[in-house]
Design a protein around this motif. Structure first.
Motif, PDB file in Angstrom:
ATOM      1  N   VAL A 119       0.844  -1.191   0.000  1.00 41.75           N
ATOM      2  CA  VAL A 119       0.000   0.000   0.000  1.00 41.75           C
ATOM      3  C   VAL A 119       0.877   1.239   0.000  1.00 41.75           C
ATOM      4  N   TYR A 120       0.655   2.121  -0.960  1.00 44.18           N
ATOM      5  CA  TYR A 120       1.467   3.329  -1.067  1.00 44.18           C
ATOM      6  C   TYR A 120       0.585   4.572  -1.159  1.00 44.18           C
ATOM      7  N   ASN A 121       1.194   5.704  -0.856  1.00 48.15           N
ATOM      8  CA  ASN A 121       0.502   6.988  -0.792  1.00 48.15           C
ATOM      9  C   ASN A 121       0.705   7.729  -2.112  1.00 48.15           C
ATOM     10  N   ASP A 122      -0.388   7.957  -2.855  1.00 49.69           N
ATOM     11  CA  ASP A 122      -0.273   8.551  -4.185  1.00 49.69           C
ATOM     12  C   ASP A 122      -0.421  10.080  -4.192  1.00 49.69           C
ATOM     13  N   THR A 123      -0.236  10.703  -3.028  1.00 44.82           N
ATOM     14  CA  THR A 123      -0.296  12.161  -2.993  1.00 44.82           C
ATOM     15  C   THR A 123       0.795  12.755  -3.881  1.00 44.82           C
ATOM     16  N   LYS A 124       0.529  13.950  -4.387  1.00 47.76           N
ATOM     17  CA  LYS A 124       1.496  14.639  -5.252  1.00 47.76           C
ATOM     18  C   LYS A 124       1.902  15.948  -4.592  1.00 47.76           C
ATOM     19  N   VAL A 125       3.201  16.187  -4.538  1.00 47.01           N
ATOM     20  CA  VAL A 125       3.711  17.410  -3.927  1.00 47.01           C
ATOM     21  C   VAL A 125       3.401  18.602  -4.828  1.00 47.01           C
ATOM     22  N   ILE A 126       2.853  19.638  -4.247  1.00 48.54           N
ATOM     23  CA  ILE A 126       2.657  20.879  -4.987  1.00 48.54           C
ATOM     24  C   ILE A 126       3.814  21.829  -4.662  1.00 48.54           C
ATOM     25  N   PRO A 127       4.201  22.682  -5.596  1.00 54.90           N
ATOM     26  CA  PRO A 127       5.245  23.669  -5.302  1.00 54.90           C
ATOM     27  C   PRO A 127       4.670  24.741  -4.361  1.00 54.90           C
ATOM     28  N   ALA A 128       4.618  24.400  -3.094  1.00 55.52           N
ATOM     29  CA  ALA A 128       3.809  25.142  -2.126  1.00 55.52           C
ATOM     30  C   ALA A 128       4.433  26.443  -1.652  1.00 55.52           C
ATOM     31  N   ARG A 129       5.651  26.747  -2.089  1.00 55.20           N
ATOM     32  CA  ARG A 129       6.319  27.980  -1.645  1.00 55.20           C
ATOM     33  C   ARG A 129       6.151  29.043  -2.733  1.00 55.20           C
ATOM     34  N   LEU A 130       5.327  30.048  -2.450  1.00 57.66           N
ATOM     35  CA  LEU A 130       5.035  31.122  -3.408  1.00 57.66           C
ATOM     36  C   LEU A 130       5.799  32.384  -3.010  1.00 57.66           C
ATOM     37  N   ILE A 131       6.455  32.998  -3.969  1.00 55.16           N
ATOM     38  CA  ILE A 131       7.297  34.162  -3.707  1.00 55.16           C
ATOM     39  C   ILE A 131       6.662  35.413  -4.318  1.00 55.16           C
ATOM     40  N   PHE A 132       6.501  36.435  -3.489  1.00 57.00           N
ATOM     41  CA  PHE A 132       6.006  37.729  -3.954  1.00 57.00           C
ATOM     42  C   PHE A 132       7.028  38.798  -3.575  1.00 57.00           C
ATOM     43  N   GLN A 133       6.952  39.921  -4.294  1.00 62.46           N
ATOM     44  CA  GLN A 133       7.834  41.044  -3.970  1.00 62.46           C
ATOM     45  C   GLN A 133       7.009  42.304  -3.799  1.00 62.46           C
ATOM     46  N   ARG A 134       7.273  43.009  -2.699  1.00 58.73           N
ATOM     47  CA  ARG A 134       6.631  44.304  -2.490  1.00 58.73           C
ATOM     48  C   ARG A 134       7.254  45.324  -3.445  1.00 58.73           C
ATOM     49  N   GLU A 135       6.566  46.436  -3.622  1.00 65.50           N
ATOM     50  CA  GLU A 135       7.095  47.486  -4.500  1.00 65.50           C
ATOM     51  C   GLU A 135       8.425  48.013  -3.982  1.00 65.50           C
ATOM     52  N   THR A 136       8.651  47.880  -2.684  1.00 65.59           N
ATOM     53  CA  THR A 136       9.919  48.332  -2.093  1.00 65.59           C
ATOM     54  C   THR A 136      11.062  47.360  -2.413  1.00 65.59           C
ATOM     55  N   GLY A 137      10.705  46.178  -2.915  1.00 56.85           N
ATOM     56  CA  GLY A 137      11.714  45.172  -3.219  1.00 56.85           C
ATOM     57  C   GLY A 137      11.790  44.067  -2.190  1.00 56.85           C
ATOM     58  N   ALA A 138      11.118  44.231  -1.046  1.00 54.09           N
ATOM     59  CA  ALA A 138      11.151  43.209  -0.002  1.00 54.09           C
ATOM     60  C   ALA A 138      10.500  41.913  -0.507  1.00 54.09           C
ATOM     61  N   ARG A 139      11.140  40.793  -0.225  1.00 55.56           N
ATOM     62  CA  ARG A 139      10.673  39.486  -0.672  1.00 55.56           C
ATOM     63  C   ARG A 139       9.773  38.877   0.409  1.00 55.56           C
ATOM     64  N   ILE A 140       8.571  38.497   0.037  1.00 56.47           N
ATOM     65  CA  ILE A 140       7.625  37.852   0.944  1.00 56.47           C
ATOM     66  C   ILE A 140       7.421  36.420   0.460  1.00 56.47           C
ATOM     67  N   GLU A 141       7.700  35.470   1.347  1.00 59.41           N
ATOM     68  CA  GLU A 141       7.573  34.055   1.003  1.00 59.41           C
ATOM     69  C   GLU A 141       6.345  33.481   1.702  1.00 59.41           C
ATOM     70  N   ILE A 142       5.434  32.909   0.914  1.00 60.42           N
ATOM     71  CA  ILE A 142       4.186  32.359   1.458  1.00 60.42           C
ATOM     72  C   ILE A 142       4.166  30.856   1.221  1.00 60.42           C
ATOM     73  N   PHE A 143       4.085  30.102   2.312  1.00 58.03           N
ATOM     74  CA  PHE A 143       4.109  28.641   2.233  1.00 58.03           C
ATOM     75  C   PHE A 143       2.699  28.120   2.546  1.00 58.03           C
ATOM     76  N   LEU A 144       2.097  27.421   1.614  1.00 57.22           N
ATOM     77  CA  LEU A 144       0.738  26.904   1.778  1.00 57.22           C
ATOM     78  C   LEU A 144       0.714  25.762   2.793  1.00 57.22           C
ATOM     79  N   LEU A 145      -0.205  25.855   3.746  1.00 59.60           N
ATOM     80  CA  LEU A 145      -0.322  24.800   4.753  1.00 59.60           C
ATOM     81  C   LEU A 145      -1.637  24.032   4.632  1.00 59.60           C
ATOM     82  N   GLN A 146      -2.744  24.720   4.940  1.00 59.87           N
ATOM     83  CA  GLN A 146      -4.046  24.065   4.944  1.00 59.87           C
ATOM     84  C   GLN A 146      -5.071  24.959   4.268  1.00 59.87           C
TER      85      GLN A 146
END
Length: 402
Positions: free
Chosen positions: A60-87
């Motif tokens: 028995v194996y787990n057929d879940t598929k990993v999503i690229p859950a780390r999304l990167i955004f940038q503020r207009e000031t240049g600051a990098r905001i990293e959003i990691f999807l949880l639930q």
């Protein structure tokens, strides 16, 4: 039952940095395999796995598929905001459904550099999807619970498409490196199918189509379950009492076909990975809940298996109750959630053997391994270190019999 007192120090060991596999091997099934059976340890290669499984095994194996859950955004000031999807939060908490949403969605997240993200500020990113450039927006709607709303300007595109096109592979933090192009395919099992995990069920990374063909030729049965692995799998135990460690709830989806395949094969089930173990054991406890409480709350709290009971249903009775529930509700797929915490003192109800990698010291997963091996876990891990096995997600494998 009386929950045993557990000293976490007894489940620590020294893991040198050079034993952690930072990258996968060139060939999936070229990894080493430690075989533990009735106290005896032998050292082989993973491509020997079909020879080690009895012909009456149900794998028995787990057929879940990993999503690229780390999304990167940038503020207009240049600051990098990293959003990691949880639930997922809204419009549904059902992972397969929210991944296909074409309108705004809300997720519980982890946010890197959150102090730079002002309340009410909407972050904007550009996603190249096919020939289209799509604007993806992120709005922090609840800072305390880290809930973020995502919206986009093309309703013909599903949320999963945007994530796949723009997200980064969520490598485990202990690899301590940025993902590379190779990780997109290698941090994914060859049988991954259902999008929604933020960590790979890494025991399955060793399997190849050739291995599966050998397994099929031998007559070994196979079945799939789906547990969407959460980031909690990497969370170290910090609580002085292990029972106070927060176990993240993980979503389970299991088809009627799989349950009907498990029922006549109880006693012959070998799980590929700890996520499959948690799913299979949780299925048993779903049945117990249905029999004891006559309710429909298919959620297993972390210590539910350790509650005092006059008696426990047999695995067969429990799985029959699950099937009866599905019949009553006319369900082809059972959905539930689990926080199940397996540590020494637990008695396995479904699983006979486990294929798994080598885990972090002082983790919930090493406790699960110790539940299988008893004190022998120290001998197994000691030999693996001595024989230069590669540890953790991209590391070598083991087959352990309960």
């Amino acid at each position: 039952m009386q929950i045993p007192a557990i000293d976490l120090k007894e489940y620590e060991y020294t893991l040198p940095e050079d034993k952690i596999a930072k990258f996968p091997l060139a060939t999936r099934d070229a990894s080493k395999l430690l075989h533990y059976n009735s106290g005896k340890i032998s050292h082989l290669n993973f491509n020997n796995i079909p020879d080690l499984l009895p012909a009456d095994t149900l794998l028995v194996y787990n057929d879940t598929k990993v999503i690229p859950a780390r999304l990167i955004f940038q503020r207009e000031t240049g600051a990098r905001i990293e959003i990691f999807l949880l639930q997922p939060i809204a419009p549904t908490t059902v992972i397969p459904e929210i991944m296909l949403a074409r309108h705004p969605v809300v997720w519980e997240t982890m946010i890197g550099n959150s102090k730079k993200w002002k309340d009410g500020e909407i972050l904007k990113g550009q996603v190249q999807y096919g020939a289209n450039t799509i604007s993806l927006y992120a709005k922090l709607i609840d800072r305390e619970s880290r809930q973020v709303e995502f919206s986009w300007d093309n309703s013909e595109v599903a949320f999963v498409d945007l994530v796949e096109a723009s997200g980064e592979v969520p490598l485990p933090p202990y690899l301590n490196r940025k993902p590379i192009e190779e990780d997109k395919s290698r941090y994914q099992t060859v049988y991954s199918e259902k999008e929604g995990a933020v960590a790979a069920p890494t025991a399955g990374l060793h399997f190849t189509e050739e291995i599966f063909q050998k397994i099929k030729t031998k007559g070994i049965q196979q079945a799939q379950v789906t547990l969407h692995v959460s980031a909690g799998t990497f969370q170290p135990i910090k609580a002085s009492q292990i029972t106070e460690h927060p176990m993240h709830s993980e979503q389970i989806h299991v088809t009627r076909e799989t349950i009907e395949r498990i029922l006549p094969n109880l006693g012959q089930v070998v799980a590929v990975g700890t996520t499959s173990v948690r799913t299979l054991e949780s299925l048993y406890w779903f049945g117990v809940k249905l029999l004891e409480e006559k309710g429909e709350d298919l959620h297993i709290e972390k210590l539910y298996p350790y509650q005092d009971r006059k008696s426990q249903p047999s695995p067969q009775s429990s799985f029959e109750a699950v099937l009866a529930h599905m019949d009553n509700k006319r369900l082809n797929t059972l959905m539930g959630t689990t926080e199940i915490f397996i540590f020494p003192g637990y008695t396995f109800k479904v699983v006979r053997g486990l294929i798994t990698n080598f885990h972090q010291p002082g983790s919930t997963l090493i406790l699960l391994i110790a539940t299988i091996l008893g004190e022998d876990w120290k001998r197994v891990y000691g030999e693996a270190l001595e024989k230069n096995y590669r540890f953790l997600s991209y590391g070598d494998s083991s087959l352990l019999w309960i």
